[in-house]
Design a protein around this motif. Sequence first.
Motif, PDB file in Angstrom:
ATOM      1  N   PRO A 229       0.805  -1.229   0.000  1.00 50.55           N
ATOM      2  CA  PRO A 229       0.000   0.000   0.000  1.00 50.55           C
ATOM      3  C   PRO A 229       0.839   1.280   0.000  1.00 50.55           C
ATOM      4  CG  PRO A 229      -0.925  -1.554   1.552  1.00 50.55           C
ATOM      5  CD  PRO A 229       0.393  -2.126   1.089  1.00 50.55           C
ATOM      6  N   PHE A 230       2.012   1.234   0.632  1.00 51.10           N
ATOM      7  CA  PHE A 230       2.902   2.395   0.573  1.00 51.10           C
ATOM      8  C   PHE A 230       3.346   2.652  -0.860  1.00 51.10           C
ATOM      9  CE2 PHE A 230       4.375   1.547   5.168  1.00 51.10           C
ATOM     10  CZ  PHE A 230       3.420   2.415   5.673  1.00 51.10           C
ATOM     11  N   LEU A 231       3.629   1.584  -1.587  1.00 50.76           N
ATOM     12  CA  LEU A 231       4.055   1.729  -2.977  1.00 50.76           C
ATOM     13  C   LEU A 231       2.923   2.248  -3.854  1.00 50.76           C
ATOM     14  CD1 LEU A 231       6.209  -1.510  -3.277  1.00 50.76           C
ATOM     15  CD2 LEU A 231       7.014   0.844  -3.048  1.00 50.76           C
ATOM     16  N   VAL A 232       1.716   1.775  -3.614  1.00 53.36           N
ATOM     17  CA  VAL A 232       0.560   2.282  -4.366  1.00 53.36           C
ATOM     18  C   VAL A 232       0.379   3.771  -4.089  1.00 53.36           C
ATOM     19  CG1 VAL A 232      -1.951   2.141  -4.621  1.00 53.36           C
ATOM     20  CG2 VAL A 232      -0.588   0.052  -4.523  1.00 53.36           C
ATOM     21  N   ALA A 233       0.537   4.172  -2.832  1.00 57.15           N
ATOM     22  CA  ALA A 233       0.417   5.589  -2.480  1.00 57.15           C
ATOM     23  C   ALA A 233       1.491   6.436  -3.157  1.00 57.15           C
ATOM     24  CB  ALA A 233       0.494   5.764  -0.970  1.00 57.15           C
ATOM     25  N   ALA A 234       2.637   5.810  -3.470  1.00 67.27           N
ATOM     26  CA  ALA A 234       3.723   6.523  -4.141  1.00 67.27           C
ATOM     27  C   ALA A 234       3.531   6.571  -5.654  1.00 67.27           C
ATOM     28  CB  ALA A 234       5.058   5.867  -3.816  1.00 67.27           C
ATOM     29  N   GLY A 235       2.442   5.970  -6.168  1.00 65.24           N
ATOM     30  CA  GLY A 235       2.174   6.060  -7.593  1.00 65.24           C
ATOM     31  C   GLY A 235       2.363   4.772  -8.365  1.00 65.24           C
ATOM     32  N   PHE A 236       2.648   3.680  -7.696  1.00 68.94           N
ATOM     33  CA  PHE A 236       2.800   2.396  -8.369  1.00 68.94           C
ATOM     34  C   PHE A 236       1.451   1.837  -8.765  1.00 68.94           C
ATOM     35  CE2 PHE A 236       7.130   2.063  -7.437  1.00 68.94           C
ATOM     36  CZ  PHE A 236       7.635   0.878  -7.948  1.00 68.94           C
ATOM     37  N   PRO A 237       1.384   1.165  -9.906  1.00 67.24           N
ATOM     38  CA  PRO A 237       0.183   0.378 -10.206  1.00 67.24           C
ATOM     39  C   PRO A 237       0.079  -0.748  -9.164  1.00 67.24           C
ATOM     40  CG  PRO A 237       1.517   0.697 -12.172  1.00 67.24           C
ATOM     41  CD  PRO A 237       2.324   1.190 -11.019  1.00 67.24           C
ATOM     42  N   PRO A 238      -1.119  -1.113  -8.736  1.00 66.59           N
ATOM     43  CA  PRO A 238      -1.273  -2.078  -7.639  1.00 66.59           C
ATOM     44  C   PRO A 238      -0.567  -3.418  -7.850  1.00 66.59           C
ATOM     45  CG  PRO A 238      -3.348  -0.978  -8.051  1.00 66.59           C
ATOM     46  CD  PRO A 238      -2.412  -0.536  -9.127  1.00 66.59           C
ATOM     47  N   VAL A 239      -0.652  -3.995  -9.029  1.00 66.11           N
ATOM     48  CA  VAL A 239      -0.026  -5.302  -9.247  1.00 66.11           C
ATOM     49  C   VAL A 239       1.494  -5.193  -9.145  1.00 66.11           C
ATOM     50  CG1 VAL A 239       0.355  -7.153 -10.927  1.00 66.11           C
ATOM     51  CG2 VAL A 239      -1.935  -6.214 -10.598  1.00 66.11           C
ATOM     52  N   GLN A 240       2.056  -4.163  -9.730  1.00 67.51           N
ATOM     53  CA  GLN A 240       3.505  -3.984  -9.651  1.00 67.51           C
ATOM     54  C   GLN A 240       3.950  -3.652  -8.228  1.00 67.51           C
ATOM     55  OE1 GLN A 240       3.624  -1.269 -12.983  1.00 67.51           O
ATOM     56  NE2 GLN A 240       5.024  -2.670 -14.044  1.00 67.51           N
TER      57      GLN A 240
ATOM     58  N   ALA B  27       7.010  -5.560  -3.598  1.00 69.90           N
ATOM     59  CA  ALA B  27       7.081  -5.884  -2.169  1.00 69.90           C
ATOM     60  C   ALA B  27       7.416  -7.361  -1.957  1.00 69.90           C
ATOM     61  CB  ALA B  27       5.765  -5.525  -1.487  1.00 69.90           C
ATOM     62  N   MET B  28       6.877  -8.233  -2.803  1.00 66.53           N
ATOM     63  CA  MET B  28       7.180  -9.663  -2.676  1.00 66.53           C
ATOM     64  C   MET B  28       8.637  -9.957  -3.023  1.00 66.53           C
ATOM     65  SD  MET B  28       3.687 -11.378  -4.118  1.00 66.53           S
ATOM     66  CE  MET B  28       4.166 -13.059  -3.742  1.00 66.53           C
ATOM     67  N   LEU B  29       9.145  -9.312  -4.047  1.00 72.60           N
ATOM     68  CA  LEU B  29      10.554  -9.500  -4.406  1.00 72.60           C
ATOM     69  C   LEU B  29      11.466  -8.992  -3.304  1.00 72.60           C
ATOM     70  CD1 LEU B  29      10.446  -8.398  -8.156  1.00 72.60           C
ATOM     71  CD2 LEU B  29      10.950 -10.701  -7.291  1.00 72.60           C
ATOM     72  N   GLY B  30      11.106  -7.862  -2.721  1.00 75.01           N
ATOM     73  CA  GLY B  30      11.951  -7.271  -1.692  1.00 75.01           C
ATOM     74  C   GLY B  30      12.052  -8.106  -0.434  1.00 75.01           C
ATOM     75  N   HIS B  31      10.959  -8.652   0.012  1.00 79.32           N
ATOM     76  CA  HIS B  31      11.017  -9.385   1.280  1.00 79.32           C
ATOM     77  C   HIS B  31      11.538 -10.807   1.127  1.00 79.32           C
ATOM     78  CE1 HIS B  31       7.592 -12.080   0.728  1.00 79.32           C
ATOM     79  NE2 HIS B  31       7.839 -12.575   1.912  1.00 79.32           N
ATOM     80  N   ALA B  32      11.555 -11.345  -0.091  1.00 79.06           N
ATOM     81  CA  ALA B  32      11.905 -12.753  -0.301  1.00 79.06           C
ATOM     82  C   ALA B  32      13.360 -13.081   0.035  1.00 79.06           C
ATOM     83  CB  ALA B  32      11.605 -13.153  -1.738  1.00 79.06           C
TER      84      ALA B  32
ATOM     85  N   THR C 240      17.843  -7.492  -8.787  1.00 79.29           N
ATOM     86  CA  THR C 240      17.758  -7.217 -10.222  1.00 79.29           C
ATOM     87  C   THR C 240      16.307  -7.200 -10.681  1.00 79.29           C
ATOM     88  OG1 THR C 240      19.921  -8.239 -10.587  1.00 79.29           O
ATOM     89  CG2 THR C 240      18.466  -8.031 -12.505  1.00 79.29           C
ATOM     90  N   ALA C 241      15.543  -8.196 -10.268  1.00 83.40           N
ATOM     91  CA  ALA C 241      14.125  -8.248 -10.636  1.00 83.40           C
ATOM     92  C   ALA C 241      13.362  -7.080 -10.024  1.00 83.40           C
ATOM     93  CB  ALA C 241      13.517  -9.570 -10.186  1.00 83.40           C
ATOM     94  N   LEU C 242      13.725  -6.678  -8.817  1.00 84.80           N
ATOM     95  CA  LEU C 242      13.069  -5.542  -8.167  1.00 84.80           C
ATOM     96  C   LEU C 242      13.334  -4.250  -8.928  1.00 84.80           C
ATOM     97  CD1 LEU C 242      11.477  -4.327  -5.820  1.00 84.80           C
ATOM     98  CD2 LEU C 242      13.622  -4.251  -4.523  1.00 84.80           C
ATOM     99  N   ILE C 243      14.557  -4.040  -9.347  1.00 77.81           N
ATOM    100  CA  ILE C 243      14.881  -2.824 -10.105  1.00 77.81           C
ATOM    101  C   ILE C 243      14.127  -2.812 -11.437  1.00 77.81           C
ATOM    102  CG2 ILE C 243      16.734  -1.608 -11.329  1.00 77.81           C
ATOM    103  CD1 ILE C 243      18.587  -2.516  -9.034  1.00 77.81           C
ATOM    104  N   ILE C 244      14.070  -3.941 -12.097  1.00 76.88           N
ATOM    105  CA  ILE C 244      13.321  -4.021 -13.358  1.00 76.88           C
ATOM    106  C   ILE C 244      11.850  -3.709 -13.125  1.00 76.88           C
ATOM    107  CG2 ILE C 244      12.533  -5.623 -15.156  1.00 76.88           C
ATOM    108  CD1 ILE C 244      15.372  -6.929 -14.904  1.00 76.88           C
TER     109      ILE C 244
END
Length: 146
Positions: free
Chosen positions: A34-45, A50-55, A98-102
């Motif tokens: 939700p923080f990322l969505v608030a920053a302007g991210f599309p919800p799926v991305q 967030a999943m890539l980051g915590h993994a 790498t996947a997170l940056i992409i």
Amino acid sequence: MHPDPRLGALMVAWFFALFLEGGGLRHPVALAAPFLVAAGFPPVQAVVAAMLGHAAGVSFGAIGTPVLAQSALVDYSGSELARATVPYHVVLGGLLMTALIITIRSALPGTQRLWTWGILAAVSFLVPYGLIAVFIGPELPTLGAH
């Protein structure tokens, strides 16, 4: 959030999600996305980021619970399992970054500078993470690498 939304997204998706994972707080993706969505991210991305980051920290998440539970089932101590597990996580952590940056660049296009910050973020987490796992044990790598 950071003035550059891509760097803010990197901080939230990588450091914030990993911190929540390491501390045993449940569902870091449900808090970071939700923080990322608030920053302007599309919800799926936002969810993917967030999943890539915590993994990268899941084996030593919840203050080492996965490794400690596994050590109760096998003839190895938690420290031995941590030493055996950490090389895989360090390598895979680089691939996850790498996947997170992409993912971030596809949601919020920008300059190449994000790669520099992503590499710095990965190194600043993965090096202490690996050292803590090898020399201290499985309880603190994800939480202590911040």
